[in-house]
Design an enzyme around this catalytic site. Sequence first.
Site, PDB file in Angstrom:
ATOM      1  N   GLY A  49       0.828  -1.207   0.000  1.00 21.13           N
ATOM      2  CA  GLY A  49       0.000   0.000   0.000  1.00 21.13           C
ATOM      3  C   GLY A  49       0.859   1.253   0.000  1.00 21.13           C
ATOM      4  CE  LYS A  76      -7.576  -2.042   8.982  1.00 24.05           C
ATOM      5  NZ  LYS A  76      -6.234  -2.194   8.378  1.00 24.05           N
ATOM      6  CG  ASP A 135      -4.149  -8.062  -5.499  1.00 25.50           C
ATOM      7  OD1 ASP A 135      -4.391  -8.037  -4.277  1.00 25.50           O
ATOM      8  OD2 ASP A 135      -5.040  -8.189  -6.356  1.00 25.50           O
ATOM      9  CB  VAL A 136      -1.584  -7.867  -0.029  1.00 19.84           C
ATOM     10  CG1 VAL A 136      -0.371  -6.966  -0.068  1.00 19.84           C
ATOM     11  CG2 VAL A 136      -2.865  -7.082   0.227  1.00 19.84           C
ATOM     12  CE1 TYR A 153     -10.545  -0.285   7.689  1.00 23.42           C
ATOM     13  CE2 TYR A 153     -11.116   0.669   9.824  1.00 23.42           C
ATOM     14  CZ  TYR A 153     -10.218   0.511   8.773  1.00 23.42           C
ATOM     15  OH  TYR A 153      -8.985   1.136   8.826  1.00 23.42           O
ATOM     16  CB  SER A 204      -8.096   0.636  12.636  1.00 27.44           C
ATOM     17  OG  SER A 204      -8.990   1.720  12.829  1.00 27.44           O
TER      18      SER A 204
HETATM   19  P1  NAP Z   1      -4.976   4.667   1.512  1.00 29.37           P
HETATM   20  O1  NAP Z   1      -4.438   6.040   1.375  1.00 29.37           O
HETATM   21  O2  NAP Z   1      -6.253   4.325   0.805  1.00 29.37           O
HETATM   22  O3  NAP Z   1      -3.807   3.648   1.090  1.00 29.37           O
HETATM   23  C1  NAP Z   1      -4.035   2.282   1.034  1.00 29.37           C
HETATM   24  C2  NAP Z   1      -3.264   1.720  -0.137  1.00 29.37           C
HETATM   25  O4  NAP Z   1      -3.459   0.297  -0.186  1.00 29.37           O
HETATM   26  C3  NAP Z   1      -3.758   2.278  -1.497  1.00 29.37           C
HETATM   27  O5  NAP Z   1      -2.673   2.604  -2.331  1.00 29.37           O
HETATM   28  C4  NAP Z   1      -4.538   1.098  -2.052  1.00 29.37           C
HETATM   29  O6  NAP Z   1      -4.627   1.080  -3.454  1.00 29.37           O
HETATM   30  C5  NAP Z   1      -3.697  -0.059  -1.544  1.00 29.37           C
HETATM   31  N1  NAP Z   1      -4.372  -1.326  -1.675  1.00 29.37           N
HETATM   32  C6  NAP Z   1      -5.703  -1.606  -1.592  1.00 29.37           C
HETATM   33  N2  NAP Z   1      -5.925  -2.906  -1.834  1.00 29.37           N
HETATM   34  C7  NAP Z   1      -4.711  -3.471  -2.070  1.00 29.37           C
HETATM   35  C8  NAP Z   1      -4.286  -4.773  -2.397  1.00 29.37           C
HETATM   36  N3  NAP Z   1      -5.158  -5.777  -2.564  1.00 29.37           N
HETATM   37  N4  NAP Z   1      -2.960  -5.006  -2.564  1.00 29.37           N
HETATM   38  C9  NAP Z   1      -2.070  -4.001  -2.440  1.00 29.37           C
HETATM   39  N5  NAP Z   1      -2.412  -2.728  -2.163  1.00 29.37           N
HETATM   40  C10 NAP Z   1      -3.720  -2.467  -1.974  1.00 29.37           C
HETATM   41  O7  NAP Z   1      -5.239   4.309   3.036  1.00 29.37           O
HETATM   42  P2  NAP Z   1      -4.413   4.706   4.361  1.00 29.37           P
HETATM   43  O8  NAP Z   1      -5.252   5.648   5.102  1.00 29.37           O
HETATM   44  O9  NAP Z   1      -3.014   5.042   4.027  1.00 29.37           O
HETATM   45  O10 NAP Z   1      -4.482   3.320   5.138  1.00 29.37           O
HETATM   46  C11 NAP Z   1      -3.346   2.461   5.282  1.00 29.37           C
HETATM   47  C12 NAP Z   1      -3.678   1.421   6.335  1.00 29.37           C
HETATM   48  O11 NAP Z   1      -3.921   2.094   7.578  1.00 29.37           O
HETATM   49  C13 NAP Z   1      -4.937   0.613   6.029  1.00 29.37           C
HETATM   50  O12 NAP Z   1      -4.742  -0.713   6.422  1.00 29.37           O
HETATM   51  C14 NAP Z   1      -5.993   1.280   6.884  1.00 29.37           C
HETATM   52  O13 NAP Z   1      -7.043   0.400   7.213  1.00 29.37           O
HETATM   53  C15 NAP Z   1      -5.174   1.675   8.095  1.00 29.37           C
HETATM   54  N6  NAP Z   1      -5.763   2.773   8.864  1.00 29.37           N
HETATM   55  C16 NAP Z   1      -6.029   3.975   8.277  1.00 29.37           C
HETATM   56  C17 NAP Z   1      -6.622   4.988   9.044  1.00 29.37           C
HETATM   57  C18 NAP Z   1      -6.964   6.336   8.484  1.00 29.37           C
HETATM   58  O14 NAP Z   1      -7.660   7.121   9.154  1.00 29.37           O
HETATM   59  N7  NAP Z   1      -6.521   6.695   7.282  1.00 29.37           N
HETATM   60  C19 NAP Z   1      -6.943   4.748  10.383  1.00 29.37           C
HETATM   61  C20 NAP Z   1      -6.657   3.505  10.937  1.00 29.37           C
HETATM   62  C21 NAP Z   1      -6.063   2.520  10.159  1.00 29.37           C
HETATM   63  P3  NAP Z   1      -5.967   1.754  -4.128  1.00 29.37           P
HETATM   64  O15 NAP Z   1      -5.902   3.206  -3.779  1.00 29.37           O
HETATM   65  O16 NAP Z   1      -5.777   1.491  -5.577  1.00 29.37           O
HETATM   66  O17 NAP Z   1      -7.126   1.042  -3.503  1.00 29.37           O
END
Ligand code: NAP
Length: 265
Positions: A14, A167, A66-67, A163, A152
């Site tokens: 990601g 998590k 793709d994980v 979700y 999360s």
């Molecule tokens: P993000 O900006 O949407 O980044 C996530 C990345 O993962 C995107 O590039 C996405 O690609 C990629 N992805 C999705 N499905 C995938 C797959 N099958 N294989 C490989 N890559 C894939 O989200 P983020 O906010 O940085 O979140 C990162 C992590 O932190 C996630 O696990 C999320 O649940 C966790 N988290 C986030 C928050 C928050 O508030 N942002 C809070 C708690 C936890 P696409 O864009 O093409 O889908």
Amino acid sequence: MSDRLRGTGAFITGGASGIGAACAQRFAAEGAAVVLGDLESSDEAATQVVQRIRSAGGTAHTIECDVTSATATVDAFEAAADLVGDLSCVVASAGIATHPNYGFDAGLLNIAPEHWNKVLEVNLTGTLHTAQAGGAHMIQRGIDGSIITLASFAAKRPTRGVYSVSKAAVWMLTRALAEELGPLGVRVNSIAPGVIDTPMTVAASSGRDVEAWKEAQAARTTLGRVGQPEDVAAVALFLASADSAYLNGSILHPDGGLASSFAGG
Ligand code: NAP
């Protein structure tokens, strides 16, 4: 920056966006050679992150990963090792808030099977595949490594349907992996952020006005703001570095105080 990861290699799933991209940039600034794994559809964004790192004098590459596919994830780690050598740190940041056809607020009673399966497939099974590939790489090469998962705040608050389920499962997956891999020299810890300002926040706002939603989320924190991806990257750096050498199976909350206020700490 202080060269805390000088001479190391890191694989970040990601890595094209949000928290993963911030980890890649921070790790590279601290001297790591980083490999960003992300979907083919994110190639342009991943390339931009790589270019920013290289312009700042760092080492970075991007690899399609793709994980949800175990074999594709293993292949990506092998390709990454060909590029940068030993990978002593893995950040499993790939994740989704929801299935693209369904809202973040969908309840569980009538959840569509494709929604349930998709969120668990990416967030939980994808994290397992990443830890399997990264763990095997470290163990085979005798590397004392660090695997960092992304849980999360929602892991401890049952308010986000599948979700939250995914998590909470990532959190237990992390502990089970720590139990198994710790004796083999690989530490596994989790970061459980609160609301972080990334593209995922748009999905999480469920069609509401995003800025108003972020303001409301900020007001719930004791620090009065939503987090930035760099807040999470700083915690990831700690977990990747020798400073956290005695930490295994732990969960850390860069969340402005949300878990303490609303989820038992
Ligand atoms: P993000 O900006 O949407 O980044 C996530 C990345 O993962 C995107 O590039 C996405 O690609 C990629 N992805 C999705 N499905 C995938 C797959 N099958 N294989 C490989 N890559 C894939 O989200 P983020 O906010 O940085 O979140 C990162 C992590 O932190 C996630 O696990 C999320 O649940 C966790 N988290 C986030 C928050 C928050 O508030 N942002 C809070 C708690 C936890 P696409 O864009 O093409 O889908």
